[in-house]
Design an enzyme around this catalytic site. Structure first.
Site, mmCIF file in Angstrom:
data_model
loop_
_atom_site.group_PDB
_atom_site.id
_atom_site.type_symbol
_atom_site.label_atom_id
_atom_site.label_comp_id
_atom_site.label_asym_id
_atom_site.label_seq_id
_atom_site.Cartn_x
_atom_site.Cartn_y
_atom_site.Cartn_z
ATOM 1 N N GLY A 43 51.197 34.894 33.029
ATOM 2 C CA GLY A 43 49.969 35.691 33.399
ATOM 3 C C GLY A 43 50.510 36.656 34.583
ATOM 4 C CD GLU A 58 35.537 44.688 34.794
ATOM 5 O OE1 GLU A 58 36.131 43.951 33.921
ATOM 6 O OE2 GLU A 58 35.654 45.522 35.356
#
Lengths: 406, 406
Positions: free
Chosen positions: A12, A170
């Site tokens: 990540g 979002e």
């Protein structure tokens, strides 16, 4: 072969930042660097809400790990980590064991359902590429099926988003843009579609400036989002969700699509490996080490660092993960060269921008409030910055967001 | 106002051909022409297998009726027909009644399940645009879900096609091209996908030249299709299908996607309106009239005409429907001008091409066998011809298939 061996778990933001910096700072014979990741690609966790809504193809939110690592310096193993054994200095993979001299745990987050019944079974979570495209396809299938059925089921066109935090807001922003497209695609009257956001806290986007929160909610409402703030989800069922209403009452909200976006925790492997933790997050020391271990560093969503200003943990973000990776790489390079004068971590908050769809956003950047297209532009620059820092200019050109002049 | 009133039910190949020819042949004051259709668009029934597989977007297989009718001459009503009352000379719509002097019934087909239990409930049928996009989305959702689940369910990647007739084979051809794309889209190993075609008859594509049938089956097998010829479906269930095996035994084929493509019948409104019929098809006279009615014409999939050469009905196709519409428009123009010297219908079979995907086909055209890219080219020309005959050059340019040089 007595080169020290650095094993990094997870590709990540934190893991990849560590590895890409290490491969720059170390020479070929300084150390063995091993990167372990379940997939052969990295995905932009902070863009997954777009892939989930269907506004950005999932291939745009991921890139091959081979694009950013130097195979002469880093050995990439595509496998799943099952456990860490700190005392034995071993990492157990699905069918292999790795020893290490230094271990970097950057395994990311998992959804936190706070024990709410049914959420793990009946709600989707925006956790990875596989989940994102399933959410996209699930919503599309509901629209397609609505149109076919003789007896219309309005719940097929109802989408519940659990949580009005960062991810929830979002995702709602993207849905607001996507729904008109879906209605056109499936010949459905947009008035029939319901998007309901349920948030237990007394406000959306807790921690954000109230003026910005009001801006965000007003603009999302214009796009058709209905907010149920201060409303706790009690249970998820195959038909939808049960929410609290007043003191003792409950109310059912029927919906074929429920997306849980209200919280994350650290990776369960943290618990399974016996580290002292709070919801899968380890309170690391100033050098990002797990308490009691000189050779184990924990960064990203599994690391817990207190923001002394408000005496609460920093929320897990890409920004903090990358800063941790950057510092850690530099400290590891020192350790390997025999220099034990490590630098301690302090978070340099450059600001936060919350997207409200492709063309709108709110945020605080370098201490200044921004909204609208300007904020949206900054959000895209932030997204591009992550690519730039990990993969340099070529990756940014390939995967960056340049549709900024809307 | 004693202009005769012509009511045309259905905007498929037959209905639209009738209306577009009538509006050319009749003057503004010769007749009132009314066209009734459920949707405001026409769709290419013969292309629906492509939209169902996802190889062609459903907006490519339909066009607005307003593109091809002259509003000065034709009154279009977007409503659903519920019944015809021949004695009262009335058509009952959902919330309106229409009288007529001449009625053209061109209502198209419905799936024929031959009483096989569960097919109507658990199998998809490629019947219209709504159904086609649901099939496409269903298959995509299965692939997306397979990838998410921890415990893998191979049945999500199994697609059963019931019937190796024209539609079944054409759909298999598209699937053969689509599956590799889907595997790429969802990171799935193609070897895990199973496409099984089950056909009760002793051969695929009955009536086709055996050499061509062999070519088709071999090429589809290369694309991963497994054929179970001479195998009858006994039942469809939520888990898949039950097929006959030998005399008394049965076998279960588990599949999350079952598409029934083995037969059509005439529209149920034929039966509900009291016409003498066989599976919804009316044996019309040489002038395409329903027996006993001078003022009712039935064309397309609801009309039954015997092929004297083999003493069996002509199969319902776009080709025969358009020829019927063409003749009928000319006969109606005669009737309206007081000329009762009608022309009788005879089918001029120009040939049949069965597609095996975008790049391959088999067929007999003007008496000659064709295969491969040549046949595929002819198939696209046939598809374009339908557009040309109904909508002229502009519609053909807009919706035609010109990707012919593969």
């Amino acid at each position: 072969m007595n080169r020290p061996k650095i094993v990094v778990l997870g590709a990540g933001y934190g893991g990849l930042m560590t590895v890409t910096r290490l491969q720059k700072q170390l020479g070929n014979n300084d150390a063995d660097i091993v990167l372990v990741n379940k997939n052969d690609y990295h995905y932009e966790t902070t863009w997954l809400h777009e892939a989930s809504a269907g506004t950005l193809h999932h291939d745009r939110v991921r890139y091959d790990i081979s694009n950013v690592i130097n195979p002469g310096k880093v050995n990439f193993i595509q496998k799943t980590v099952t456990k860490i054994e700190p005392e034995a200095k071993k990492v157990i993979l699905e069918d292999e064991e790795l020893s290490y001299d230094y271990l970097v745990v950057a395994l990311g987050a998992a959804p936190e359902t706070f024990g709410i019944q049914g959420l793990d079974k009946y709600a989707f979570s925006i956790v990875n590429v596989n989940a994102a495209r399933q959410i996209r396809e699930h919503i599309e299938y509901q629209f397609a099926t609505y149109k076919v059925e003789g007896e219309k089921d309005p719940e097929r066109l109802t989408i519940v988003v659990g949580g009005a935090g960062f991810t929830g807001i979002e995702f709602l922003g993207e849905l607001g843009n996507r729904i008109p497209e879906l209605c056109k695609e499936y010949d459905i009257d947009q008035k029939l579609v319901k998007i309901i956001c349920v948030e237990a806290a007394p406000s959306a986007l807790p921690g954000f400036d109230p003026e910005l929160v009001q801006y965000a909610m007003a603009n999302l409402q214009k796009k058709g989002v209905e907010f149920r703030i201060g409303t706790a989800i009690k249970e998820a069922t195959p038909e939808g969700i049960i929410v609290a209403k007043g003191e003792d009452e409950t109310e059912e909200i029927k919906a074929q699509t429920v997306v849980w976006a209200a919280g994350v925790r650290g990776n369960p492997i943290i618990e399974e490996s016996g580290f002292e933790n709070m919801r899968g997050r380890v309170k690391v020391d100033p050098y990002l080490r797990a308490p009691g271990y000189e050779d184990i560093f924990i960064i990203g969503d599994c690391a817990l660092i207190i923001n002394e200003e408000i005496n609460r943990p920093f929320p897990p973000t890409a920004q903090i993960s990358m800063q941790q990776g950057e510092l850690l790489a530099s400290n590891l390079a020192k350790l390997i060269s025999g220099n034990s004068d490590l630098q301690s971590f302090s978070f340099d908050n450059k600001g936060t921008v919350c997207s409200l769809g492709d063309d709108d956003a709110i945020g605080v950047v370098f201490g200044k409030k921004v909204t609208g297209t300007k904020a949206s532009f900054m959000k895209k620059m932030i997204d591009n910055r992550a690519l730039l820092m990990i993969g340099g200019v070529p990756l940014t050109m390939k995967k960056g967001k340049f549709n900024v002049f809307k």
